[in-house]
Design a protein around this motif. Sequence first.
Motif, short mmCIF file in Angstrom:
data_model
loop_
_atom_site.label_atom_id
_atom_site.label_comp_id
_atom_site.label_asym_id
_atom_site.label_seq_id
_atom_site.Cartn_x
_atom_site.Cartn_y
_atom_site.Cartn_z
N CYS A 206 0.83 -1.22 0.00
CA CYS A 206 0.00 0.00 0.00
C CYS A 206 0.86 1.26 0.00
N ILE A 207 1.92 1.26 0.81
CA ILE A 207 2.79 2.44 0.84
C ILE A 207 3.47 2.66 -0.50
N LEU B 153 0.99 4.02 -3.04
CA LEU B 153 0.66 5.42 -2.82
C LEU B 153 1.79 6.35 -3.23
N VAL B 154 3.02 5.92 -3.02
CA VAL B 154 4.17 6.76 -3.37
C VAL B 154 4.40 6.79 -4.87
N SER B 155 4.18 5.67 -5.56
CA SER B 155 4.44 5.59 -7.00
C SER B 155 3.46 6.46 -7.78
N ALA B 156 3.96 7.10 -8.82
CA ALA B 156 3.10 7.94 -9.66
C ALA B 156 2.12 7.13 -10.47
N ARG B 157 2.45 5.86 -10.73
CA ARG B 157 1.56 5.00 -11.51
C ARG B 157 0.97 3.88 -10.66
N GLY B 158 1.03 4.02 -9.34
CA GLY B 158 0.42 3.05 -8.46
C GLY B 158 1.08 1.69 -8.46
N ARG B 159 2.38 1.62 -8.70
CA ARG B 159 3.07 0.33 -8.75
C ARG B 159 3.59 -0.05 -7.37
N LEU C 44 6.27 -2.79 -5.15
CA LEU C 44 7.67 -3.16 -5.36
C LEU C 44 7.80 -4.29 -6.37
N GLY C 45 6.88 -5.25 -6.35
CA GLY C 45 6.94 -6.33 -7.33
C GLY C 45 6.85 -5.84 -8.76
N ASP C 46 6.03 -4.81 -9.00
CA ASP C 46 5.95 -4.25 -10.35
C ASP C 46 7.22 -3.52 -10.73
N VAL C 47 7.83 -2.83 -9.76
CA VAL C 47 9.06 -2.09 -10.06
C VAL C 47 10.19 -3.03 -10.45
#
Length: 322
Positions: free
Chosen positions: A126-127, A130-136, A138-141
């Motif tokens: 969730c954190i 919320l921080v990501s501009a595209r709602g990603r 850590l797994g997506d990053v």
Amino acid sequence: MSELVTGEAVALEVRPARLPSRALAVLLDLAAAVAVYIGVTIGLVAATASLDEAAQTAISIAVFVLVLVGGPIVVETLSHGRSLGKMACGLRVVRDDGGPIRFRHALVRGLIGVIEILMTLGVVACIASLVSARGRRLGDVFAGTLVVRERVPAGQAGFVPPPPPWLVGRFTALDLSAVPDGLWLAVRQYLTRMRQLDPAVGWSMAERLAGDLAERTGTPVPPGVPPAAYLAAVLQERQAREARRAFGDGAAVGGGQVGAAGPAGAAAFPAPPAQQPAAPSAVVPPEQRPSVPPSAPPRAPGAAPAADGPADRPSTGFVPPA
């Protein structure tokens, strides 16, 4: 819309999924996985009642890993980013360039999801979302993926014009393995925005993208083909290969004809320049013209063909015997 901007200053027109829809999809997936896990555990407890405590513990850990960790990975790989919860919420996991994910993307997302979703009860996910501009999360990053909304109104989706009919299927033998995802993304976004650009700027951008694409493929742009039409044809061939890889050989027929290449494709790009008619030859005087033997008179219908006489037979250079 997404705020991702390519090197050609073109924005990626997709709708990233936000935290509420993603959280609901994760809850649905977890509910389904827990239901399967409980059912499998009950069955194994009844089947392994005669085993010792250590064996039962090992089997329980193996079931936990296979169902709650391996299950989502297998589902996302086989469904190409559509799990049960994502299908219910209209979401899908795609690569950064918009293509379908593969096993390695699902594996990275699943392994990191154990830490940020299961072990921390979703707090880290969730954190990060919320921080990501595209709602990603850590797994997506780490996997290079993005969760997008599939249910987008048709009028708001970016339209990629199909190539002209005379270019469809022309690049089936082209090697596209060395083309990076960033270049594909730039080509796609140029095609969706080319009618909004200044003609001179759009033409120079198309030439630059076509040159980069030809350098990566090792095959120059065919002469007489407009750069924008070349980009559309190669992009459609790449989409056809992705569709065949994802859904089988029946997804695209005719060497890359995924999009309809009808009147819309013919109107989007200019046709190749027409060949000029051959110049008329100089007038030759009658005395210098080669002699042409007169043709035989036409035969009446039903009449037998006349036998060829000596004058009609070609000379062989030998005299027949007396």
